[in-house]
Design an enzyme around this catalytic site. Sequence first.
Site, PDB file in Angstrom:
ATOM      1  N   GLY A  40      20.860  -0.384  28.962  1.00  0.00           N
ATOM      2  CA  GLY A  40      21.228  -0.694  30.344  1.00  0.00           C
ATOM      3  C   GLY A  40      20.364   0.174  31.231  1.00  0.00           C
ATOM      4  O   GLY A  40      20.532   1.388  31.258  1.00  0.00           O
ATOM      5  N   HIS A  41      19.390  -0.421  31.887  1.00  0.00           N
ATOM      6  CA  HIS A  41      18.427   0.339  32.694  1.00  0.00           C
ATOM      7  C   HIS A  41      18.652   0.007  34.168  1.00  0.00           C
ATOM      8  O   HIS A  41      18.660  -1.160  34.549  1.00  0.00           O
ATOM      9  CB  HIS A  41      16.994   0.004  32.261  1.00  0.00           C
ATOM     10  CG  HIS A  41      16.705   0.448  30.851  1.00  0.00           C
ATOM     11  ND1 HIS A  41      15.492   0.277  30.238  1.00  0.00           N
ATOM     12  CD2 HIS A  41      17.481   1.070  29.937  1.00  0.00           C
ATOM     13  CE1 HIS A  41      15.543   0.777  29.014  1.00  0.00           C
ATOM     14  NE2 HIS A  41      16.748   1.252  28.794  1.00  0.00           N
ATOM     15  N   GLN A 226      17.229   3.364  24.603  1.00  0.00           N
ATOM     16  CA  GLN A 226      17.979   4.427  23.934  1.00  0.00           C
ATOM     17  C   GLN A 226      17.225   5.760  24.082  1.00  0.00           C
ATOM     18  O   GLN A 226      16.508   5.941  25.048  1.00  0.00           O
ATOM     19  CB  GLN A 226      18.264   4.086  22.455  1.00  0.00           C
ATOM     20  CG  GLN A 226      19.241   2.932  22.263  1.00  0.00           C
ATOM     21  CD  GLN A 226      18.628   1.565  22.424  1.00  0.00           C
ATOM     22  OE1 GLN A 226      17.658   1.233  21.783  1.00  0.00           O
ATOM     23  NE2 GLN A 226      19.204   0.740  23.278  1.00  0.00           N
ATOM     24  N   THR A 241      21.537   4.487  16.849  1.00  0.00           N
ATOM     25  CA  THR A 241      21.375   3.045  16.918  1.00  0.00           C
ATOM     26  C   THR A 241      20.608   2.584  15.675  1.00  0.00           C
ATOM     27  O   THR A 241      20.356   3.376  14.766  1.00  0.00           O
ATOM     28  CB  THR A 241      20.687   2.645  18.251  1.00  0.00           C
ATOM     29  OG1 THR A 241      20.781   1.231  18.400  1.00  0.00           O
ATOM     30  CG2 THR A 241      19.237   3.096  18.317  1.00  0.00           C
ATOM     31  N   ARG A 305      31.852   2.907  29.654  1.00  0.00           N
ATOM     32  CA  ARG A 305      32.536   4.070  29.061  1.00  0.00           C
ATOM     33  C   ARG A 305      32.079   5.352  29.750  1.00  0.00           C
ATOM     34  O   ARG A 305      30.907   5.496  30.106  1.00  0.00           O
ATOM     35  CB  ARG A 305      32.179   4.193  27.573  1.00  0.00           C
ATOM     36  CG  ARG A 305      32.739   3.095  26.714  1.00  0.00           C
ATOM     37  CD  ARG A 305      32.300   3.248  25.268  1.00  0.00           C
ATOM     38  NE  ARG A 305      30.880   2.980  25.089  1.00  0.00           N
ATOM     39  CZ  ARG A 305      30.231   3.091  23.943  1.00  0.00           C
ATOM     40  NH1 ARG A 305      30.860   3.506  22.860  1.00  0.00           N
ATOM     41  NH2 ARG A 305      28.952   2.813  23.860  1.00  0.00           N
ATOM     42  N   ASP A 335      19.220  16.717  41.150  1.00  0.00           N
ATOM     43  CA  ASP A 335      20.128  16.771  42.311  1.00  0.00           C
ATOM     44  C   ASP A 335      21.587  16.947  41.914  1.00  0.00           C
ATOM     45  O   ASP A 335      22.381  17.524  42.652  1.00  0.00           O
ATOM     46  CB  ASP A 335      19.982  15.480  43.140  1.00  0.00           C
ATOM     47  CG  ASP A 335      20.194  14.224  42.301  1.00  0.00           C
ATOM     48  OD1 ASP A 335      19.448  14.052  41.318  1.00  0.00           O
ATOM     49  OD2 ASP A 335      21.104  13.433  42.604  1.00  0.00           O
ATOM     50  N   GLY A 417      17.171  11.733  42.714  1.00  0.00           N
ATOM     51  CA  GLY A 417      18.112  10.726  43.206  1.00  0.00           C
ATOM     52  C   GLY A 417      17.809   9.407  42.537  1.00  0.00           C
ATOM     53  O   GLY A 417      16.718   9.214  41.987  1.00  0.00           O
TER      54      GLY A 417
HETATM   55  P1  GDP Z   1      18.280   4.485  31.383  1.00  0.00           P
HETATM   56  O1  GDP Z   1      19.117   3.785  30.367  1.00  0.00           O
HETATM   57  O2  GDP Z   1      17.510   5.617  30.792  1.00  0.00           O
HETATM   58  O3  GDP Z   1      17.411   3.562  32.181  1.00  0.00           O
HETATM   59  O4  GDP Z   1      19.306   5.146  32.417  1.00  0.00           O
HETATM   60  P2  GDP Z   1      20.594   4.438  33.069  1.00  0.00           P
HETATM   61  O5  GDP Z   1      20.131   3.530  34.137  1.00  0.00           O
HETATM   62  O6  GDP Z   1      21.492   3.900  32.022  1.00  0.00           O
HETATM   63  O7  GDP Z   1      21.352   5.697  33.652  1.00  0.00           O
HETATM   64  C1  GDP Z   1      20.763   6.547  34.580  1.00  0.00           C
HETATM   65  C2  GDP Z   1      21.652   6.543  35.843  1.00  0.00           C
HETATM   66  O8  GDP Z   1      21.270   7.619  36.677  1.00  0.00           O
HETATM   67  C3  GDP Z   1      21.495   5.305  36.683  1.00  0.00           C
HETATM   68  O9  GDP Z   1      22.703   5.034  37.340  1.00  0.00           O
HETATM   69  C4  GDP Z   1      20.408   5.698  37.692  1.00  0.00           C
HETATM   70  O10 GDP Z   1      20.498   4.972  38.910  1.00  0.00           O
HETATM   71  C5  GDP Z   1      20.756   7.134  37.912  1.00  0.00           C
HETATM   72  N1  GDP Z   1      19.619   8.017  38.216  1.00  0.00           N
HETATM   73  C6  GDP Z   1      18.346   7.998  37.726  1.00  0.00           C
HETATM   74  N2  GDP Z   1      17.647   9.059  38.165  1.00  0.00           N
HETATM   75  C7  GDP Z   1      18.481   9.765  38.951  1.00  0.00           C
HETATM   76  C8  GDP Z   1      18.351  10.995  39.674  1.00  0.00           C
HETATM   77  O11 GDP Z   1      17.326  11.658  39.681  1.00  0.00           O
HETATM   78  N3  GDP Z   1      19.459  11.427  40.352  1.00  0.00           N
HETATM   79  C9  GDP Z   1      20.637  10.734  40.362  1.00  0.00           C
HETATM   80  N4  GDP Z   1      21.654  11.229  41.044  1.00  0.00           N
HETATM   81  N5  GDP Z   1      20.787   9.590  39.693  1.00  0.00           N
HETATM   82  C10 GDP Z   1      19.734   9.118  38.988  1.00  0.00           C
HETATM   83  P1  IMO Z   2      19.652   2.986  27.162  1.00  0.00           P
HETATM   84  O1  IMO Z   2      18.401   2.200  26.853  1.00  0.00           O
HETATM   85  C1  IMO Z   2      22.974   5.345  25.633  1.00  0.00           C
HETATM   86  C2  IMO Z   2      24.501   4.313  21.649  1.00  0.00           C
HETATM   87  C3  IMO Z   2      25.902   3.751  21.565  1.00  0.00           C
HETATM   88  C4  IMO Z   2      26.312   4.293  20.205  1.00  0.00           C
HETATM   89  C5  IMO Z   2      25.025   4.175  19.404  1.00  0.00           C
HETATM   90  C6  IMO Z   2      24.925   2.929  18.538  1.00  0.00           C
HETATM   91  O2  IMO Z   2      20.417   2.459  28.314  1.00  0.00           O
HETATM   92  O3  IMO Z   2      19.372   4.425  27.218  1.00  0.00           O
HETATM   93  P2  IMO Z   2      24.432   0.377  19.095  1.00  0.00           P
HETATM   94  O4  IMO Z   2      25.179  -0.605  19.934  1.00  0.00           O
HETATM   95  O5  IMO Z   2      23.007   0.584  19.520  1.00  0.00           O
HETATM   96  O6  IMO Z   2      24.540   0.083  17.627  1.00  0.00           O
HETATM   97  O7  IMO Z   2      25.212   1.776  19.325  1.00  0.00           O
HETATM   98  O8  IMO Z   2      23.982   4.175  20.337  1.00  0.00           O
HETATM   99  N1  IMO Z   2      23.590   3.583  22.569  1.00  0.00           N
HETATM  100  C7  IMO Z   2      23.205   4.048  23.763  1.00  0.00           C
HETATM  101  N2  IMO Z   2      23.577   5.155  24.445  1.00  0.00           N
HETATM  102  N3  IMO Z   2      22.037   4.532  26.136  1.00  0.00           N
HETATM  103  C8  IMO Z   2      21.631   3.434  25.471  1.00  0.00           C
HETATM  104  O9  IMO Z   2      20.604   2.671  25.884  1.00  0.00           O
HETATM  105  C9  IMO Z   2      22.255   3.131  24.241  1.00  0.00           C
HETATM  106  N4  IMO Z   2      22.116   2.132  23.346  1.00  0.00           N
HETATM  107  C10 IMO Z   2      22.932   2.436  22.326  1.00  0.00           C
HETATM  108  O10 IMO Z   2      26.714   4.251  22.592  1.00  0.00           O
HETATM  109  O11 IMO Z   2      26.619   5.659  20.307  1.00  0.00           O
HETATM  110 MG    MG Z   3      21.106   3.175  30.089  1.00  0.00          MG
END
Ligand code: GDP
Ligand code: IMO
Ligand code: MG
Length: 437
Positions: A40-41, A226, A241, A305, A335, A417
Amino acid sequence: MSSLVVVGAQWGDEGKGKLVDYLTSNADLVIRFQGGNNAGHTLNVDGVETKLRLIPSGILHDGTQCLIGAGVVFNSEVLLSEMGQLADVGKKVDPSRIVLDRDAHLILPYHEAIDMAREERRGKDKIGTTGRGIGPTYEDRANRSGVRAAELLKLDELRVKLEKTIEEKNLYLRTVLESERQVTWDEVWGVVERAAERLVPHLGNVSLMLHEARLAEKRIVFEGAQGTLLDQMHGTVPFVTSSNTISGAVLTGCGTGPRSIDHILGVAKAYCTRVGSGPFPTELEDATGDFLREKGGEFGTVTGRPRRCGWFDAVAMKRAVRLNGIDSLAITKLDVLSGVEKLQICINYHLNGEKVDDVPSLASDLESVEPEYLTFDGWEADLTQARKWHHLPQEARFYLSTLSEIVGCPISVVSVGPERQSTLFSSGGNFIRNFLV
Ligand code: GDP
Ligand code: IMO
Ligand code: MG
């Protein structure tokens, strides 16, 4: 021209999506090379949030082509709905823009059913998977019974294969996993038919496209999903994973050689989070942990979660730098640390009274390590408007430069941010700076 790998250096959710969006403003190609819709990005641009699971995070830049490599496993319904949502907001998602490798594997309803039934059976020992069928799909790839995207081109052959497969999977669900869930032919075939109808025009040969792009000196970003500690082989097994998440997976996941990579950017939070079960030596199960979760919005993008929060772990980070060959680090969410009076970085693990030189292999050992910490003065100032290194308070600069020194890796980018522009360069940022112009 040059290529850049963006890889998660912790347990995922480090902010890879934000960085990839930022770094693809002038990129020709962005390629996902592993994982699936467990990812989830999140991108934030001009106050609008976009969440992506399968489509590469360069999609908001109209001139960037988005490729999904052979190493990815994909739920076709998720991919189609993501394309639909992007089209609704005016993004170009036609087959010239979004290409799915012909050898990427399809996640089918029985994969999800098996993933969830296994987790239920594991009870308190569950891995805490995302329940998206990732593990069972990669298993089928390894045992040569999976369904590749190219098979959507020959539905008659696929029908015969799936008739047998569904029977086997239902037998497995019923007798081995003692699950009441049985998948029906109609639900599986419905998915296959929709995928064949809508995704076939997007099928392509990512390896060949990448080869041609390199010859034409295009600018390429490889987007990891991941994080390093979730790598199926080098992570905190078994709480990982089912794909290799490290930079090495670029090669197999795109079908290219090591010389296709010019720079490896590791993305890490200024603290640490983990979602799902498994050892987490620097976890904070106290008010500071709650503060980080609330302030950092640490709730899973895919499953909602709450994420577990803790201090930055330099022992695990040194391992990440080595496993990936990280050239520079992007430190995100600095931040979020504003307002914490004293900060800590874990610099050593002790196991049974002895210092250990790397993250232990066995989860039970990692559960038992005693972290040794270095303590830092925190800062109060809000960092979200900082755009230059010298805008950061002296305490924040000291925290980052000491972190970089302990880990033995330069910091190129600091994120303050969620918004695209809440990003600044550090002195180690020359490659990244040049990549943007
Ligand atoms: P990813 O899976 O590595 O792409 O990261 P996610 O999108 O799952 O989670 C990162 C979260 O932190 C998202 O809600 C972003 O919008 C937020 N985020 C990313 N960089 C920053 C930062 O520098 N500061 C804050 N406060 N939030 C951030
Ligand atoms: P992004 O790309 C954080 C974790 C799950 C679980 C383990 C195995 O957004 O960083 P799976 O469904 O892959 O078999 O689950 O890996 N997990 C992640 N945790 N960010 C992710 O992706 C994840 N993708 C899987 O929570 O612990
Ligand atoms: Mg993510």
